[in-house]
Design a protein around this motif. Structure first.
Motif, PDB file in Angstrom:
ATOM      1  N   GLY A   1      -2.193 -17.897   5.995  1.00  0.00           N
ATOM      2  CA  GLY A   1      -3.600 -17.959   6.353  1.00  0.00           C
ATOM      3  C   GLY A   1      -3.833 -18.807   7.575  1.00  0.00           C
TER       4      GLY A   1
ATOM      5  N   SER B   1      -6.162 -24.213   7.006  1.00  0.00           N
ATOM      6  CA  SER B   1      -6.936 -23.502   5.996  1.00  0.00           C
ATOM      7  C   SER B   1      -6.568 -24.052   4.620  1.00  0.00           C
ATOM      8  CB  SER B   1      -6.659 -22.008   6.066  1.00  0.00           C
ATOM      9  OG  SER B   1      -5.426 -21.702   5.477  1.00  0.00           O
TER      10      SER B   1
ATOM     11  N   CYS C   1      -6.109 -22.081   1.977  1.00  0.00           N
ATOM     12  CA  CYS C   1      -5.626 -20.936   1.214  1.00  0.00           C
ATOM     13  C   CYS C   1      -4.314 -21.269   0.520  1.00  0.00           C
ATOM     14  CB  CYS C   1      -5.401 -19.744   2.143  1.00  0.00           C
ATOM     15  SG  CYS C   1      -6.866 -19.196   2.995  1.00  0.00           S
TER      16      CYS C   1
ATOM     17  N   ASN D   1     -10.360 -12.478  -1.241  1.00  0.00           N
ATOM     18  CA  ASN D   1     -10.528 -13.224   0.012  1.00  0.00           C
ATOM     19  C   ASN D   1      -9.547 -12.654   1.039  1.00  0.00           C
ATOM     20  OD1 ASN D   1     -10.657 -15.048   2.134  1.00  0.00           O
ATOM     21  ND2 ASN D   1     -10.901 -16.813   0.788  1.00  0.00           N
TER      22      ASN D   1
ATOM     23  N   CYS E   1      -8.007 -14.967   3.659  1.00  0.00           N
ATOM     24  CA  CYS E   1      -7.094 -15.953   3.095  1.00  0.00           C
ATOM     25  C   CYS E   1      -5.744 -15.322   2.723  1.00  0.00           C
ATOM     26  CB  CYS E   1      -7.735 -16.579   1.866  1.00  0.00           C
ATOM     27  SG  CYS E   1      -6.911 -18.040   1.242  1.00  0.00           S
ATOM     28  N   TYR E   2      -5.789 -14.128   2.183  1.00  0.00           N
ATOM     29  CA  TYR E   2      -4.576 -13.471   1.703  1.00  0.00           C
ATOM     30  C   TYR E   2      -4.144 -12.306   2.599  1.00  0.00           C
ATOM     31  CZ  TYR E   2      -5.659 -16.193  -2.431  1.00  0.00           C
ATOM     32  OH  TYR E   2      -5.933 -17.221  -3.282  1.00  0.00           O
TER      33      TYR E   2
END
Length: 84
Positions: free
Chosen positions: A37, A41, A43, A64, A67-68
């Motif tokens: 990410g 971040s 994540c 998300n 994020c992923y």
């Protein structure tokens, strides 16, 4: 003289409060995990190997996508296509 002490105390209290808030905000933003990410971040690190099915990986990806994004290697919106 008494009012000078009072205003000095108020000034110090405000200064201390500002310092506490400033330190609190900087520690929150400095708490990161390293992953696909991107640095900076919050994540969690997830790879396709963390999932037993494509459906589970897809659900995580859909929760998300920024994020992923590493779960969708070809950016077609389908996560972990190699899983069944």
């Amino acid at each position: 003289m008494n009012s000078r002490i009072k205003y000095t105390g108020i000034f110090l209290a405000i200064l201390l409060l500002g310092l506490i808030i400033s330190c609190s905000e900087s520690s929150d933003s400095g708490e990161t995990t390293s992953n696909a990410g991107g640095s900076g971040s919050n994540c969690p690190t997830k790879t396709c190997g963390d999932f037993s099915s494509r459906a589970a990986a897809q659900a995580t990806y859909d929760s998300n996508k920024s994020c992923y994004k590493n779960l969708d290697s070809d950016s077609d919106g389908i996560a972990c296509e190699n899983l069944k």
